[in-house]
Design a protein around this motif. Sequence first.
Motif, short mmCIF file in Angstrom:
data_model
loop_
_atom_site.label_atom_id
_atom_site.label_comp_id
_atom_site.label_asym_id
_atom_site.label_seq_id
_atom_site.Cartn_x
_atom_site.Cartn_y
_atom_site.Cartn_z
N PRO A 84 0.75 -1.32 0.14
CA PRO A 84 -0.01 0.05 0.06
C PRO A 84 0.92 1.34 -0.18
N ASP A 85 2.20 0.85 0.61
CA ASP A 85 2.96 2.19 0.46
C ASP A 85 4.03 2.25 -0.54
N ALA A 86 3.76 1.68 -1.68
CA ALA A 86 4.80 1.65 -2.85
C ALA A 86 5.33 3.02 -3.14
N ASN A 87 4.46 4.06 -3.49
CA ASN A 87 5.07 5.23 -3.76
C ASN A 87 5.84 5.15 -5.11
N ASN A 88 5.39 4.62 -5.93
CA ASN A 88 6.30 4.54 -7.41
C ASN A 88 7.61 4.16 -7.04
#
Length: 336
Positions: free
Chosen positions: A164-168
Amino acid sequence: MMRFGAMGDILLTTPALAALREKWPNTKIIYATKKMYVDLIRTHPAIDEIIALKTDEKINNFFFRLKEMQIDYVLDLHNKARSKILRQIVPKNRQVIWQKRSGLEGLWVRLGLRTHQPKMHIAQRFHQAVERLTESELTRCPMRYAVDPISLEFIRKDLQQKIPDANNNIVGIAPAAKWVTKSWPEAHFKQLTLRLHEQGYKIVLVGSDKDQACCDAIAKALPEAINYCGATNFAQLGALIGQCKVFIANDSGPMHMARALGIPTLAFFGSTSPKQFDFTPHRVLFQNLHCSPCSLYGRKRCPYGHLDCLNMIGVEDAWHAFEQLAANSSEHFVCG
């Protein structure tokens, strides 16, 4: 147009497909391939229809299926026993056959008398076959893979749940290859993966069922890695690679898919030659030793017993190459 494998080679036909469509915009283009590879080309805009060779289907049955389609010309981009039979559906003067290399050139490499020094990119040879078919000099087109919307939606939802926190910040890694002499050491991949994780990158592992042991070993060393090995079809694999900031792989099918998607790609080469492909502006790590590239396709073992061509590519070398790619990852890396 006929090409029955393998994954990378089929993707490498896409520039030729695009060139053919540009020259003959109103011609119906039919692509013949194995059923297992249909997902690699079914979204290509140049293709009107795909005829798939089913698993265990007899060649004479497939021949008559092609014959019924009343095909005018055959572009044979495989030139093996199967396609030689199938191209007989049209007269010889309406057959165009690609030439990978001279038989003598391949023989010297197989006998160990010469290293493999390709004179031209494989995609360029496919392109030349289209030029012979159309009797025209054509503009080279880039290699492309188009992700279908259903696969993209599935992968995005799955990644959202798992990272959920991949942030590209996803780095895709395909750590395995069909041949030992095309595989950067597993221990090196583990070290690089751990370093990437320490720097805040999210790791996604990919591969086929045959790559399970290698991917599992890396996932064991880094439990935070998301292991998709053996869990995707080609369409889903393309959607997954398309979500990566950078993709890292050996000389393998997923490496070609990443390039076809325009994802910055770091590739390791050992016994095979990177000169077969256009890597601008991607990055290749290749030692270019006196004994390499020693093979046309890869080997089960190093003929000299040391595999220095891959063992000597250090983790630090890979890290520096990765940093350069990551710094420019906002650009779209198009190549042929």
